[in-house]
Design an enzyme around this catalytic site. Sequence first.
Site, PDB file in Angstrom:
ATOM      1  N   GLN A   1      14.756  25.495 -11.715  1.00 43.83           N
ATOM      2  CA  GLN A   1      14.165  24.169 -11.545  1.00 43.83           C
ATOM      3  C   GLN A   1      14.957  23.060 -12.234  1.00 43.83           C
ATOM      4  OE1 GLN A   1      10.043  25.816 -12.580  1.00 43.83           O
ATOM      5  NE2 GLN A   1       9.533  24.274 -11.041  1.00 43.83           N
TER       6      GLN A   1
ATOM      7  N   ARG B   1      10.357  26.069 -24.380  1.00 44.59           N
ATOM      8  CA  ARG B   1      10.317  27.276 -23.556  1.00 44.59           C
ATOM      9  C   ARG B   1      11.204  27.055 -22.332  1.00 44.59           C
ATOM     10  NH1 ARG B   1       6.064  28.905 -19.109  1.00 44.59           N
ATOM     11  NH2 ARG B   1       7.087  30.832 -18.487  1.00 44.59           N
TER      12      ARG B   1
ATOM     13  N   HIS C   1      11.841  33.932 -14.405  1.00 42.48           N
ATOM     14  CA  HIS C   1      11.037  32.864 -13.803  1.00 42.48           C
ATOM     15  C   HIS C   1      11.536  32.682 -12.368  1.00 42.48           C
ATOM     16  CE1 HIS C   1       8.389  29.229 -14.997  1.00 42.48           C
ATOM     17  NE2 HIS C   1       8.485  29.206 -13.680  1.00 42.48           N
TER      18      HIS C   1
ATOM     19  N   ASN D   1       7.331  35.600 -15.798  1.00 40.41           N
ATOM     20  CA  ASN D   1       6.436  34.465 -15.604  1.00 40.41           C
ATOM     21  C   ASN D   1       5.651  34.615 -14.303  1.00 40.41           C
ATOM     22  OD1 ASN D   1       5.578  31.576 -16.165  1.00 40.41           O
ATOM     23  ND2 ASN D   1       6.361  31.394 -14.090  1.00 40.41           N
ATOM     24  N   GLU D   2       4.336  34.606 -14.405  1.00 38.92           N
ATOM     25  CA  GLU D   2       3.448  34.572 -13.245  1.00 38.92           C
ATOM     26  C   GLU D   2       3.824  35.611 -12.174  1.00 38.92           C
ATOM     27  OE1 GLU D   2       2.936  30.546 -11.846  1.00 38.92           O
ATOM     28  OE2 GLU D   2       2.254  29.841 -13.797  1.00 38.92           O
TER      29      GLU D   2
ATOM     30  N   ASN E   1      -0.835  30.411 -18.444  1.00 34.09           N
ATOM     31  CA  ASN E   1      -0.492  29.206 -17.688  1.00 34.09           C
ATOM     32  C   ASN E   1      -1.766  28.746 -16.997  1.00 34.09           C
ATOM     33  OD1 ASN E   1       2.062  29.853 -18.526  1.00 34.09           O
ATOM     34  ND2 ASN E   1       2.877  30.277 -16.480  1.00 34.09           N
TER      35      ASN E   1
ATOM     36  N   TYR F   1      -3.704  25.528 -14.816  1.00 32.44           N
ATOM     37  CA  TYR F   1      -3.634  24.251 -14.107  1.00 32.44           C
ATOM     38  C   TYR F   1      -4.956  23.808 -13.503  1.00 32.44           C
ATOM     39  CZ  TYR F   1       1.413  24.552 -14.512  1.00 32.44           C
ATOM     40  OH  TYR F   1       2.693  24.622 -15.011  1.00 32.44           O
TER      41      TYR F   1
ATOM     42  N   GLU G   1       2.014  27.005 -20.155  1.00 27.31           N
ATOM     43  CA  GLU G   1       2.178  25.955 -19.141  1.00 27.31           C
ATOM     44  C   GLU G   1       0.837  25.288 -18.922  1.00 27.31           C
ATOM     45  OE1 GLU G   1       3.913  26.917 -15.304  1.00 27.31           O
ATOM     46  OE2 GLU G   1       5.403  28.204 -16.257  1.00 27.31           O
TER      47      GLU G   1
ATOM     48  N   TRP H   1       3.807  21.606 -19.269  1.00 31.65           N
ATOM     49  CA  TRP H   1       4.687  21.719 -18.106  1.00 31.65           C
ATOM     50  C   TRP H   1       4.730  20.348 -17.476  1.00 31.65           C
ATOM     51  CZ3 TRP H   1       7.980  25.366 -16.426  1.00 31.65           C
ATOM     52  CH2 TRP H   1       8.688  25.022 -15.249  1.00 31.65           C
TER      53      TRP H   1
ATOM     54  N   GLU I   1      10.451  21.307  -7.790  1.00 29.39           N
ATOM     55  CA  GLU I   1       9.152  21.989  -7.770  1.00 29.39           C
ATOM     56  C   GLU I   1       9.059  22.933  -6.558  1.00 29.39           C
ATOM     57  OE1 GLU I   1       6.803  22.626  -9.851  1.00 29.39           O
ATOM     58  OE2 GLU I   1       5.510  23.516  -8.340  1.00 29.39           O
ATOM     59  N   TRP I   2       9.918  23.939  -6.544  1.00 29.40           N
ATOM     60  CA  TRP I   2       9.868  25.031  -5.569  1.00 29.40           C
ATOM     61  C   TRP I   2       9.746  24.517  -4.126  1.00 29.40           C
ATOM     62  CZ3 TRP I   2      11.907  28.435  -8.502  1.00 29.40           C
ATOM     63  CH2 TRP I   2      11.542  28.562  -9.841  1.00 29.40           C
TER      64      TRP I   2
END
Length: 474
Positions: free
Chosen positions: A29, A86, A130, A174-175, A303, A305, A377, A423, A430-431
Site C-alpha cells: 500500500q 506498524r 499483509h 494480517n487478517e 483490527n 472498523y 488497526e 490506520w 486502498e486495494w
Amino acid sequence: MSNGYEGAAALAARFPAGFTWGAATSSYQVEGATDADGRGKSIWDSFVNEPGRVVDGSNGDTAIDSYRNIAGDVAAIKSLGLSSYRFSLSWPRICPDGDGRVNPAGLRYYSDLVDALLAEDITPWITLYHWDLPQALEDKGGWPVRDTALRFADFALIAHTALGDRVKHWITVNEPWCAAFLGYASGEHAPGRREPAASIAAAHHLMLGHGLAARAIKHADPEATVSIGINFYPIHAATDDPGDLDAARRVDGVQNRWFTDAALRGAYPEDVVEDFKAVTDFDFIRDGDLETIHAPIDILSVNYYSRFTVTGNGGSASASAAPTGAGSAWPANEHIGFVPAGLPVTDMGWEIEPAGLTEVLTRLHRTYPEVRLAVTENGAAFPDKLDEGRVRDPERQDYVARHLAACADALDAGVPLVGYFAWSLADNFEWAWGYTKRFGLVYVDFETGERTVKDSGRWYGDLVRRARSNREAE
Ligand code: FCB
C-alpha cells in the site's frame, strides 16, 4: 465537534503508562518501487494489471514511495509523537521467488527503516504477511497449497534472523479472513480466484503458516512478542427470525471465531466446521496441524472498523465490496445478506459503531483471558480536500476520538489492552479501491507525493503527547 467522548486531556488521562501509541501501514500500500533492487513480483503486481480489478485502474507501482523515502515516513511518525510504527515486510522484496533465495537489498531497506525508527525512539512492530504473496508461490498454487505455509515459515525466519536483534514485536499474518476469502472466494483481492473450497484450504494454510512462523520466532527469541492480526466485527441479526439468527451465528463463526479458536484453542469451532462441510471435506488438514496453529502468542492484534447486521434471506452479498464484479466471500453461506442498520457511515460505506470496539475487546478478553490485546488497526476513510495547506477532517478526528474512548472503556472493564495503532499513517493504495479512499492521518498528494498532516493527525499527535507526558511526569 460532535460529542460522545471527552476532550483530549481527559481522554489522554484514561490510558496507562507504557501504552503503545502508533499508526500502521502495509508494504504494497505504501512502498512503490515494485521493480527496484531485485524485488520479485507479488500477486498484487499481477492482479492490478488485470482490467477491472481496481476501481480507478491504478496500482502500487509508485504508491506513496515509502521505499525511497524512509526519512519522510519517520519524520511523519515523529511529528505525530508516536511511540510505535506498524509496517509490513514485502515477502517478494526479501525472497523474490518465494523460496530461500534472499535479496540482500530488500532486507537492507527494512534494516535501514528499523534503524531510522530506533534512532528516533520509535518501536517497530513488524507484520510478516499483509497480503503480498510472491507471485512465484501463487504460480505453484498459492495459499490453497500446503507448501506455501512452509515457505512462509522459512521467510519468517529469514526476516527474524536479519531484524530480530532490533525488532521485538512480530505479527505473523494480517487478517487471514481477507487473504483467504477476498483472495480465493470472492476474488475482490489478489489473486482474484473464485474457488469456495480452495478458499477454506487457503484459510487453513494461512493459519498453519502463522503457527509455524510464531513457533520459529519464539524459538529464535523467547523474548519476542508474537501476535496475529484479525479483523473482528460485532454481528447483529436483522430480526429475531430463526434464519437471521442463524445467519448471525454463521457470520460470527467465520469472522470472529474461526481464526481465534484455532490460534488460541487449537480447534476450529464445530458449528462452522459443519457449515463448511457443504463445500469441503477438509482433506487438507493433517494430524498435528491444529496443535501447530495453537502456538503460544503474547498479543492478539485486533483490527476494528465496523459492525455487521445480517439476514438469512439474501440481499447484498458483502458489507463493503468494491464495485469490481467480485463474487461471494462467504463459502457455504451464500444465502446470507448484509443490511444497513441506519448508522452513519464512512466513505467506505462502513457503519460507525465505536461501542462495538468495546464489545469486541471485552468479548475477546472474556473468551481468551490468557492473551493481551492490541488494537492494531482502526480508522476511517473520508473524502479529504487539501485547502490552502490544510486538511480539515473533523469526521476522522471524531471517529478516532470515539474509538479511543471505547478503548478506554475496555481498559476500565479490565481488558489488558496494550496499544492502539491508527490506520493509517498516511493516505495510500486502498486495494481494490485504488487511490479513491483516504485513510491517512497524513494527507498525500498522489501526483507529487507531497504530505500534509491532517487536522485529525494534529489532534491525535496532541493526544498522544499528552498521554505520554502525563505518564512520564508521574
Ligand atoms: C484492513 C486492511 C488494511 C486497510 C484497511 C482499511 O482490512 O488490513 O490494509 O486496507 O482495512
